[in-house]
Design a protein around this motif. Sequence first.
Motif, short mmCIF file in Angstrom:
data_model
loop_
_atom_site.label_atom_id
_atom_site.label_comp_id
_atom_site.label_asym_id
_atom_site.label_seq_id
_atom_site.Cartn_x
_atom_site.Cartn_y
_atom_site.Cartn_z
N ASN A 47 0.80 -1.23 0.00
CA ASN A 47 0.00 0.00 0.00
C ASN A 47 0.83 1.28 0.00
O ASN A 47 0.52 2.24 0.71
CB ASN A 47 -0.97 0.02 1.18
CG ASN A 47 -1.88 -1.18 1.19
OD1 ASN A 47 -2.34 -1.64 0.14
ND2 ASN A 47 -2.14 -1.73 2.36
N LYS A 49 1.96 4.75 -1.55
CA LYS A 49 1.39 5.79 -2.42
C LYS A 49 2.39 6.93 -2.53
O LYS A 49 3.38 6.96 -1.81
CB LYS A 49 0.07 6.29 -1.84
CG LYS A 49 0.23 6.91 -0.46
CD LYS A 49 -1.09 7.22 0.18
CE LYS A 49 -1.00 7.87 1.52
NZ LYS A 49 0.08 7.63 2.39
N ASN A 53 4.63 7.90 3.63
CA ASN A 53 4.25 6.52 3.94
C ASN A 53 4.98 6.09 5.21
O ASN A 53 6.21 6.06 5.23
CB ASN A 53 4.68 5.59 2.80
CG ASN A 53 4.01 5.92 1.49
OD1 ASN A 53 2.87 5.55 1.27
ND2 ASN A 53 4.71 6.64 0.63
#
Length: 138
Positions: A47, A49, A53
Amino acid sequence: MTGAAFPTAGQFRTVSGQTGVVVHTWKLPIAFGIGARVRVDGYDVPNIKWGANFVPVPPGAHMLTVEATQWGMGYGGNHAQVQVFPGHTTEVHYTAPAQMYLKGAIGAERQPTPGVVLNYVALGFCVLLILAWILLVL
């Protein structure tokens, strides 16, 4: 970074907070359709992006690898050894390159985009070619 293959652990800023690493990923605004991939000690982090993060990791030294992805293929990879302290977050910044054949930039602060000058020169050359073609047709 003279003499070092990658940034050393002491070059990154640490702030009080959760124990882990914050990877700030950057790309050119016109770079559509590309993603980012982060690995810590060889393991993919899910996950990811563009932007900040948080990656929870135990205290100690870790090898962080970041790359841009397009159509399932990675490019512009770069890595750094990151030191994580208990109760602290280590901040790392990665900027994807403007061309697929260049290495991305990684460091303690936001990095300039590798190859962006070449992109602008190529774009200017294309505009000149189009203008010359239009003038020849008229």
